[in-house]
Design an enzyme around this catalytic site. Structure first.
Site, PDB file in Angstrom:
ATOM      1  N   TYR A  79       0.831  -1.216   0.000  1.00 32.59           N
ATOM      2  CA  TYR A  79       0.000   0.000   0.000  1.00 32.59           C
ATOM      3  C   TYR A  79       0.859   1.257   0.000  1.00 32.59           C
ATOM      4  CZ  TYR A  79      -3.563   3.322   1.610  1.00 32.59           C
ATOM      5  OH  TYR A  79      -4.422   4.386   1.717  1.00 32.59           O
ATOM      6  N   ASN A 136       7.627  -2.244   2.662  1.00 32.28           N
ATOM      7  CA  ASN A 136       6.669  -1.183   2.987  1.00 32.28           C
ATOM      8  C   ASN A 136       6.040  -1.500   4.345  1.00 32.28           C
ATOM      9  OD1 ASN A 136       5.078   1.199   2.141  1.00 32.28           O
ATOM     10  ND2 ASN A 136       3.350  -0.217   2.082  1.00 32.28           N
ATOM     11  N   SER A 174       3.100  -3.457   4.254  1.00 33.74           N
ATOM     12  CA  SER A 174       3.280  -4.844   3.822  1.00 33.74           C
ATOM     13  C   SER A 174       4.704  -5.031   3.340  1.00 33.74           C
ATOM     14  CB  SER A 174       2.323  -5.232   2.685  1.00 33.74           C
ATOM     15  OG  SER A 174       0.980  -5.244   3.116  1.00 33.74           O
ATOM     16  N   SER A 185      -0.359  -5.696   8.189  1.00 36.53           N
ATOM     17  CA  SER A 185       0.693  -5.891   7.202  1.00 36.53           C
ATOM     18  C   SER A 185       0.448  -7.165   6.408  1.00 36.53           C
ATOM     19  CB  SER A 185       2.058  -5.978   7.908  1.00 36.53           C
ATOM     20  OG  SER A 185       3.120  -5.975   6.988  1.00 36.53           O
ATOM     21  N   GLY A 186       0.632  -7.084   5.093  1.00 35.76           N
ATOM     22  CA  GLY A 186       0.547  -8.253   4.232  1.00 35.76           C
ATOM     23  C   GLY A 186       1.951  -8.727   3.925  1.00 35.76           C
TER      24      GLY A 186
END
Length: 370
Positions: free
Chosen positions: A136, A209, A248, A286-287
């Site tokens: 993101y 990120n 993420s 977070s991914g």
């Protein structure tokens, strides 16, 4: 080229790196970026400011002709990586990998399908399920304006090359933030020598990120605690309602070792340890998604509605005598790739004047030495 962690005297682990210390040290792997930077000032959805982009990672040329075995791991699932069910089922990666922002996954996926259709140029019955992953960048960029187009994806494909890989605020990493400093793309590689003298290469590329400032570690040194937000401001201080640590990380692992899909899964799991060593904790927002692929087996038949055979395929795999060395390589290369993403990144002023400051190299050296 921009600075890297080793230029600052920071060396992770004892294993040697490949020639470029990059994922492209694995033969056949290429990386291409296309960055989108436009506008400044107040956010106007659909107009900007824009701080985003596309990165393409190609496992080998025309990978649909000769797929590679692949595996995956989810540290935390607040993210998207398309194509995973078929990899879990079939154990093969059959397309280039796209990286972009959260709200541009669809257009990048469709553009990869169109690109591969043009590349194939035949009437054979086939399908493509591309892998496209995101993080993101809406704190700095007009993410809801969906500025990425198919033309930008083609530009990233056209930029594919081996050798040194641009890092930091480039391609899909243009608008990314890592541990509350400017983040983005980072890469690293390691060489693993087996008992019989065979040398295998492991390369990692990250789109970083993620993370909170106070948790950032460099070779175990708490540099994030030593460079707090009153020394280098955090973009999260200006981003209303944005939780620290939301974001993420995507990790891509390549190796020329002959691995089967379950062994690729095992490599992917170990990248989570590299994330953890730099202070990432797989936060709820977070991914943290990891994909590993292995190019050491050639001749896997193309996948499609018509299966070309043959009935049996001869395969190679490393034994468990080699696996620990590959695990070490993944952990160290992941840690260094994250550090390279931060070290190489440049300060970015995004929408509404929100600023993600680069980690000043002198401050990092001082904090690390202390």
């Amino acid at each position: 080229m921009t600075a890297r962690s080793r230029d600052l005297g920071i060396v992770v682990g004892a294993l040697p790196t490949g020639r470029h210390n990059a994922i492209t040290d694995v033969g056949g792997v290429r990386v291409g970026h296309h960055s989108l930077v436009a506008g400044e000032g107040a956010l106007v959805v659909g107009e900007g400011p824009v701080r985003t982009g596309v990165t393409i990672v190609e496992p080998r040329p025309a990978v649909w002709r000769s797929p590679v075995f692949a595996g995956l791991h989810r540290l935390n699932g607040n993210g998207e990586m398309t194509g995973l069910p078929w990899i879990q089922e079939n154990g093969q990666l059959t397309t280039a990998i796209g990286l972009t922002n959260t709200h541009s996954v669809g257009v990048v996926r469709d553009a990869i399908v169109a690109r591969l259709h043009r590349e194939r140029g035949d009437d054979e019955l086939y399908f493509h399920l591309p892998v496209v992953a995101e993080t993101y960048d809406g704190i700095l960029s007009d993410i809801n304006g969906q500025h990425v187009t198919a033309e930008h994806v083609d530009a990233a494909f056209d930029a594919l090359s081996g050798g040194a890989v641009p890092e930091g605020s480039v391609g899909s990493g243009t608008g990314m933030i890592c541990h509350e400093f400017k983040g983005g793309i980072g890469t690293s590689s390691r060489l693993v020598t087996a008992g019989g003298g065979q040398v295998y290469t492991v390369g990692v590329l990250v789109q970083a990120n993620h993370g909170r400032r106070g948790r950032l570690r460099v070779n175990g040194v708490p540099v994030g605690e030593r460079i707090p937000a009153d020394v280098v401001p955090s973009p999260f201080d200006a981003a209303i309602r944005a939780a620290r640590g939301s974001g993420s990380i995507i990790v891509l692992i390549a190796t020329d070792a002959p691995l089967l899909p379950h062994q690729c899964d095992r490599l992917a799991q170990r990248a989570a340890l590299g994330i953890g060593r730099t202070g990432g904790s797989g936060e709820n927002g977070s991914g943290d998604l990891i994909l590993a692929f292995a190019t050491g087996n050639d001749g896997l038949p193309r996948v499609g509605l018509i299966e070309p055979g043959p009935d049996e395929i001869e395969l190679r795999m490393v034994s468990n005598a080699v696996v620990n060395g590959l695990f070490d390589a993944v952990i160290d290369a992941t840690e260094e790739a994250i550090l390279n993403a931060i070290v190489a990144a440049t300060t970015c002023v995004g929408r509404d004047g929100i600023t993600a400051a680069a980690l000043d190299h002198a401050l990092l050296r001082e904090a690390y030495a202390r």
